[in-house]
Design an enzyme around this catalytic site. Structure first.
Site, mmCIF file in Angstrom:
data_model
loop_
_atom_site.group_PDB
_atom_site.id
_atom_site.type_symbol
_atom_site.label_atom_id
_atom_site.label_comp_id
_atom_site.label_asym_id
_atom_site.label_seq_id
_atom_site.Cartn_x
_atom_site.Cartn_y
_atom_site.Cartn_z
ATOM 1 C CG ASP A 118 -9.501 -1.856 -3.485
ATOM 2 O OD1 ASP A 118 -8.619 -1.463 -2.642
ATOM 3 O OD2 ASP A 118 -10.370 -3.393 -3.447
ATOM 4 N NE ARG B 67 -9.139 8.623 -5.972
ATOM 5 C CZ ARG B 67 -9.658 7.917 -4.330
ATOM 6 N NH1 ARG B 67 -8.401 7.613 -4.481
ATOM 7 N NH2 ARG B 67 -10.699 8.625 -4.305
ATOM 8 N NE ARG C 273 -4.028 2.496 3.398
ATOM 9 C CZ ARG C 273 -4.774 1.561 3.993
ATOM 10 N NH1 ARG C 273 -3.191 1.041 4.371
ATOM 11 N NH2 ARG C 273 -5.945 0.720 4.147
ATOM 12 C CE1 TYR D 128 -13.778 -5.765 2.157
ATOM 13 C CE2 TYR D 128 -12.028 -6.818 0.907
ATOM 14 C CZ TYR D 128 -12.349 -6.489 1.427
ATOM 15 O OH TYR D 128 -11.326 -5.330 2.627
ATOM 16 N NE ARG E 287 -3.467 -0.304 -0.291
ATOM 17 C CZ ARG E 287 -4.895 -0.024 0.525
ATOM 18 N NH1 ARG E 287 -5.473 -0.942 1.132
ATOM 19 N NH2 ARG E 287 -5.461 0.893 0.007
#
Ligand code: 1CP
Length: 378
Positions: free
Chosen positions: A111, A75, A66, A186, A62
């Site tokens: 992702d 972003r 981040r 998920y 990651r």
């Protein structure tokens, strides 16, 4: 354009040249089928191959998207899944930590649920929450309604990987996918979960639905990795972040065969395969046997124990990600201990024991990266 962090690298030029040249007396290097030729002699790929390296390679799970202010700036106002389907943005965000930290590998910005979205599963990544699935999977019909992934569903992935490998040159790009159990969680829970109770209820109570779902996700994950490697990724990591919720016997019965399917297909591409999960101390041997070249060890397991459990494979890890908030000397002392432990591994890639925590100070990761390179030179 040089994106390998040379400007920010703390090593003296001569040392850097030495690292780039490989180990002393290294002779001609083997280049492997499936490996991007410019990256084949990089410390990261060599360590994955259990070949000697001049200094321990380091990257951070990651690391993209981040902790970096330049990430937040890029972003701003763009939804996560839109960012993940825009090649120029993927490329820029993937390169940011390579420039900033001088790490030995880039991880593709995407992702684990992106491939599901690309085949038409109704889901979103909700800020502050994570992936949320509109209609959680319960029945065989729900599974059958999920299409398989073909490369034409993800042209923006191919384009982004191609752009990236051109920019990265000798720095390897790691492609990744979510492993079937973690992605199933998920899909079945409908979102993030601590206990994975619905997922395990389906696993124990409806094996036909479970097996169909795991087979479906394994196929999608393998196809997604194939796209990334075909476009030039030099290695892959399979994230089974939540596998630590399972006993070894349940892992073997319900999960390992499907992860093995993904890793076997990735293995046929000739690239090194890293297999990682959180809280998987009791599963490390089995995760290796699923078909990994390198097993990721989280921070709860001493690296020496991890090394003993993975046999002939390499290890990746495993600094506690909260140590970046400790005084720098404390963080570096612990990093030194991990490098020392890693000397007994067949190959060691330095990493955190899980992803970078979003509030991490990037300067600490820069210090850590420089330390790993310099300390491990001796
Ligand atoms: O370095 C990088 O950050 C590269 C890109 C990357 C990777 C490798 C992202 C971007 N996600 C992942 C993998 C991922 N996604 C994993 C496996 C690794 C891990 O254990 O951390 C998992 C479990 C997810 C699922 C996910 N996606 C979560 C966790 C939710 C939970 O269950 O606790 C979250 C919060 C996301 C969203 C996400 N993914 C990535 C980013 C930058 C974000 C935040 C999106 C936003 O801005 O809202």
């Amino acid at each position: 354009r040089d994106v390998t962090g040379v400007q920010t690298c703390a090593l003296p030029i001569s040392r850097r040249a030495e690292r780039a040249a490989g180990p002393p007396g290294g002779g001609p290097y083997e280049t492997m089928r499936g490996v991007n030729i410019p990256t084949a002699d990089s410390a990261f790929i060599r360590a994955c191959r259990r070949q000697p390296v001049a200094s321990v390679p380091v990257w951070y799970m990651r690391q993209a998207g981040r902790a970096l202010p330049e990430y937040r700036a890029r972003r701003a106002g763009i939804a996560m899944l839109d960012a993940c389907s825009t090649p120029d943005l993927i490329t820029e965000i993937t390169l940011q930590p390579v420039r900033r930290y001088g790490v030995d590998a880039a991880i593709f910005f995407s992702d684990i649920v992106l491939p599901l979205k690309s085949v038409g599963v109704d889901l979103d990544i909700v800020p502050g929450v994570g992936p949320v699935v509109a209609k959680p999977v319960q029945t065989l019909e729900d599974v059958a309604a999920i299409p398989d992934l073909t490369p034409d569903a993800v042209p923006y992935i191919t384009e982004a990987v191609q752009q990236l490998v051109a920019e990265l040159g000798a720095t390897p790009l790691i492609g990744f996918a979510g492993a079937p159990f973690t992605v199933a969680s998920y899909l079945v829970e409908g979102g993030p979960s601590k206990e994975h109770a619905k997922t395990k209820a389906l696993m124990f109570g409806a094996p036909d639905v479970w097996n169909a779902l795991m087979e479906k996700i394994a196929g999608i994950a393998a196809a997604y990795l194939e796209v990334q490697v075909a476009a030039g990724a030099s290695a892959i990591q399979l994230f089974d972040s939540w596998a630590g919720a399972l006993t070894p016997a349940d892992y073997v019965a319900y999960v390992q065969p499907y992860s093995a399917r993904v890793l076997t297909r990735a293995g046929a591409l000739g690239v090194p395969r890293i297999h990682f999960g959180v809280g998987t101390s009791n599963l490390l041997t089995l995760m290796g046997e699923a078909g990994a070249d390198v097993v990721g060890v989280d921070w709860r397991t001493p690296l020496a124990d991890g090394i003993a459990r993975v046999g002939d494979r390499g290890v990746q890890g495993n600094l506690d990600p909260t140590l970046v908030f400790a005084p720098t000397e404390v963080m570096l002392d612990r990093a030194g201990e991990i490098i020392e432990a890693g000397r007994n591994a067949r190959g060691h890639i330095f990493n955190l024991g899980h992803g970078v925590i979003p509030t991490t100070n990037p300067d600490q990761l820069k210090r850590l990266t420089d330390f790993v390179h310099e300390y491990s030179l001796d």
